[in-house]
Design a protein around this motif. Sequence first.
Motif, PDB file in Angstrom:
ATOM      1  N   ALA A   1       0.815  -1.217   0.000  1.00  0.00           N
ATOM      2  CA  ALA A   1       0.000   0.000   0.000  1.00  0.00           C
ATOM      3  C   ALA A   1       0.847   1.264   0.000  1.00  0.00           C
ATOM      4  N   GLY A   2       1.990   1.236   0.700  1.00  0.00           N
ATOM      5  CA  GLY A   2       2.840   2.414   0.759  1.00  0.00           C
ATOM      6  C   GLY A   2       3.518   2.740  -0.556  1.00  0.00           C
ATOM      7  N   GLU A   3       3.623   1.760  -1.448  1.00  0.00           N
ATOM      8  CA  GLU A   3       4.287   1.958  -2.730  1.00  0.00           C
ATOM      9  C   GLU A   3       3.314   2.319  -3.850  1.00  0.00           C
ATOM     10  N   ILE A   4       2.022   2.144  -3.601  1.00  0.00           N
ATOM     11  CA  ILE A   4       1.020   2.446  -4.621  1.00  0.00           C
ATOM     12  C   ILE A   4       0.475   3.843  -4.357  1.00  0.00           C
ATOM     13  N   GLU A   5       0.820   4.753  -5.231  1.00  0.00           N
ATOM     14  CA  GLU A   5       0.408   6.141  -5.042  1.00  0.00           C
ATOM     15  C   GLU A   5      -1.047   6.337  -5.472  1.00  0.00           C
ATOM     16  N   ALA A   6      -1.741   7.133  -4.697  1.00  0.00           N
ATOM     17  CA  ALA A   6      -3.132   7.471  -5.025  1.00  0.00           C
ATOM     18  C   ALA A   6      -3.322   8.969  -4.830  1.00  0.00           C
TER      19      ALA A   6
ATOM     20  N   ASP B   1     -25.741  24.116   8.284  1.00  0.00           N
ATOM     21  CA  ASP B   1     -25.662  25.273   9.173  1.00  0.00           C
ATOM     22  C   ASP B   1     -27.076  25.659   9.600  1.00  0.00           C
ATOM     23  N   LEU B   2     -27.342  25.585  10.902  1.00  0.00           N
ATOM     24  CA  LEU B   2     -28.685  25.877  11.396  1.00  0.00           C
ATOM     25  C   LEU B   2     -28.981  27.375  11.455  1.00  0.00           C
ATOM     26  N   GLY B   3     -27.991  28.200  11.164  1.00  0.00           N
ATOM     27  CA  GLY B   3     -28.213  29.639  11.151  1.00  0.00           C
ATOM     28  C   GLY B   3     -28.768  30.125   9.832  1.00  0.00           C
ATOM     29  N   ASP B   4     -28.063  29.787   8.734  1.00  0.00           N
ATOM     30  CA  ASP B   4     -28.496  30.291   7.427  1.00  0.00           C
ATOM     31  C   ASP B   4     -28.943  29.177   6.467  1.00  0.00           C
ATOM     32  N   GLY B   5     -28.884  27.907   6.910  1.00  0.00           N
ATOM     33  CA  GLY B   5     -29.341  26.803   6.066  1.00  0.00           C
ATOM     34  C   GLY B   5     -28.346  26.352   5.018  1.00  0.00           C
ATOM     35  N   ALA B   6     -27.102  26.816   5.095  1.00  0.00           N
ATOM     36  CA  ALA B   6     -26.092  26.393   4.126  1.00  0.00           C
ATOM     37  C   ALA B   6     -25.778  24.907   4.315  1.00  0.00           C
ATOM     38  N   VAL B   7     -25.816  24.179   3.214  1.00  0.00           N
ATOM     39  CA  VAL B   7     -25.528  22.742   3.237  1.00  0.00           C
ATOM     40  C   VAL B   7     -24.268  22.503   2.412  1.00  0.00           C
ATOM     41  N   ARG B   8     -23.322  21.832   3.003  1.00  0.00           N
ATOM     42  CA  ARG B   8     -22.055  21.542   2.318  1.00  0.00           C
ATOM     43  C   ARG B   8     -21.842  20.029   2.310  1.00  0.00           C
ATOM     44  N   HIS B   9     -21.651  19.506   1.112  1.00  0.00           N
ATOM     45  CA  HIS B   9     -21.438  18.063   0.945  1.00  0.00           C
ATOM     46  C   HIS B   9     -20.077  17.845   0.285  1.00  0.00           C
ATOM     47  N   GLU B  10     -19.226  17.085   0.952  1.00  0.00           N
ATOM     48  CA  GLU B  10     -17.889  16.830   0.417  1.00  0.00           C
ATOM     49  C   GLU B  10     -17.655  15.323   0.313  1.00  0.00           C
ATOM     50  N   VAL B  11     -17.124  14.900  -0.832  1.00  0.00           N
ATOM     51  CA  VAL B  11     -16.826  13.489  -1.079  1.00  0.00           C
ATOM     52  C   VAL B  11     -15.366  13.375  -1.499  1.00  0.00           C
ATOM     53  N   THR B  12     -14.639  12.442  -0.868  1.00  0.00           N
ATOM     54  CA  THR B  12     -13.250  12.157  -1.223  1.00  0.00           C
ATOM     55  C   THR B  12     -13.167  10.770  -1.830  1.00  0.00           C
ATOM     56  N   ASP B  13     -12.611  10.676  -3.033  1.00  0.00           N
ATOM     57  CA  ASP B  13     -12.459   9.401  -3.742  1.00  0.00           C
ATOM     58  C   ASP B  13     -10.969   9.110  -3.899  1.00  0.00           C
ATOM     59  N   ARG B  14     -10.536   7.978  -3.337  1.00  0.00           N
ATOM     60  CA  ARG B  14      -9.110   7.622  -3.393  1.00  0.00           C
ATOM     61  C   ARG B  14      -8.801   6.592  -4.482  1.00  0.00           C
ATOM     62  N   GLY B  15      -9.754   6.280  -5.329  1.00  0.00           N
ATOM     63  CA  GLY B  15      -9.498   5.405  -6.469  1.00  0.00           C
ATOM     64  C   GLY B  15      -9.910   3.954  -6.232  1.00  0.00           C
ATOM     65  N   TRP B  16      -9.815   3.167  -7.340  1.00  0.00           N
ATOM     66  CA  TRP B  16     -10.285   1.785  -7.317  1.00  0.00           C
ATOM     67  C   TRP B  16      -9.435   0.890  -6.432  1.00  0.00           C
ATOM     68  N   VAL B  17      -8.139   1.112  -6.384  1.00  0.00           N
ATOM     69  CA  VAL B  17      -7.286   0.253  -5.548  1.00  0.00           C
ATOM     70  C   VAL B  17      -7.673   0.407  -4.084  1.00  0.00           C
ATOM     71  N   SER B  18      -7.863   1.645  -3.657  1.00  0.00           N
ATOM     72  CA  SER B  18      -8.284   1.892  -2.282  1.00  0.00           C
ATOM     73  C   SER B  18      -9.670   1.302  -2.020  1.00  0.00           C
ATOM     74  N   TYR B  19     -10.544   1.405  -3.011  1.00  0.00           N
ATOM     75  CA  TYR B  19     -11.903   0.846  -2.878  1.00  0.00           C
ATOM     76  C   TYR B  19     -11.847  -0.669  -2.661  1.00  0.00           C
ATOM     77  N   LEU B  20     -11.072  -1.366  -3.495  1.00  0.00           N
ATOM     78  CA  LEU B  20     -10.966  -2.822  -3.370  1.00  0.00           C
ATOM     79  C   LEU B  20     -10.256  -3.221  -2.082  1.00  0.00           C
ATOM     80  N   ASN B  21      -9.251  -2.442  -1.670  1.00  0.00           N
ATOM     81  CA  ASN B  21      -8.576  -2.723  -0.404  1.00  0.00           C
ATOM     82  C   ASN B  21      -9.545  -2.633   0.777  1.00  0.00           C
ATOM     83  N   ASP B  22     -10.415  -1.622   0.748  1.00  0.00           N
ATOM     84  CA  ASP B  22     -11.387  -1.477   1.833  1.00  0.00           C
ATOM     85  C   ASP B  22     -12.421  -2.596   1.807  1.00  0.00           C
ATOM     86  N   LEU B  23     -12.790  -3.078   0.613  1.00  0.00           N
ATOM     87  CA  LEU B  23     -13.682  -4.230   0.539  1.00  0.00           C
ATOM     88  C   LEU B  23     -13.014  -5.457   1.148  1.00  0.00           C
ATOM     89  N   HIS B  24     -11.728  -5.617   0.909  1.00  0.00           N
ATOM     90  CA  HIS B  24     -10.967  -6.721   1.497  1.00  0.00           C
ATOM     91  C   HIS B  24     -11.061  -6.691   3.025  1.00  0.00           C
TER      92      HIS B  24
END
Length: 209
Positions: A45-50, A125-148
Amino acid sequence: MRLSADYRRRSFWLKHLHRWHWISAALSLVGMILFAATGITLNHAGEIEATPRVTTVEKRLPAPLLTSLAAAAEGPPRRSLPPGAADWLASELGVRAAGREAEWSADEIYLALPRPGGDGWVSIDLGDGAVRHEVTDRGWVSYLNDLHKGRNAGIAWGWFLDVFAAACLVFCITGLVLLKLHAGGRPATWPVVGFGLVAPMLLALLFIH
């Protein structure tokens, strides 16, 4: 007569062992390929850059929903969102928030959305109703590693891992019994099995501290 009875008994066991061996092999084949491949990627994992890819979307919560959430802010600090807010997040952001536990404070609601191969979160934000959605994708190798590892993959995947592990056990145990039944004509059988046992034990004793 004795030889005939022994032959029939041996044929019976061989027939059923071969059947369970190939059935368990067929059930676990794709899973074993996946887990063997991800075993290599996890070991290096340390040698596979993502390069993580971060996607951010900002919206504004409708006033009626904001009012209802602000009124409900007083309560347990960890609880799920009301159905109206969960439905809005699903339709506007594609976020499945229903039934998920969120962190409530006086001025904000934070919903963690961990997933295989990445991360995500939603803040309201309960003050002004601002909604912020953030998604981080680390790629297919990371996805399969997490499934493992079964990391953030949900209950259904957890059940699959249990069934897959049971199929692998059946495959290995029936294979061991078949080795025993055929070992008479294959002198190298038990030395090879013994090497498969002794090699990892020696590596663990000598090189793992």
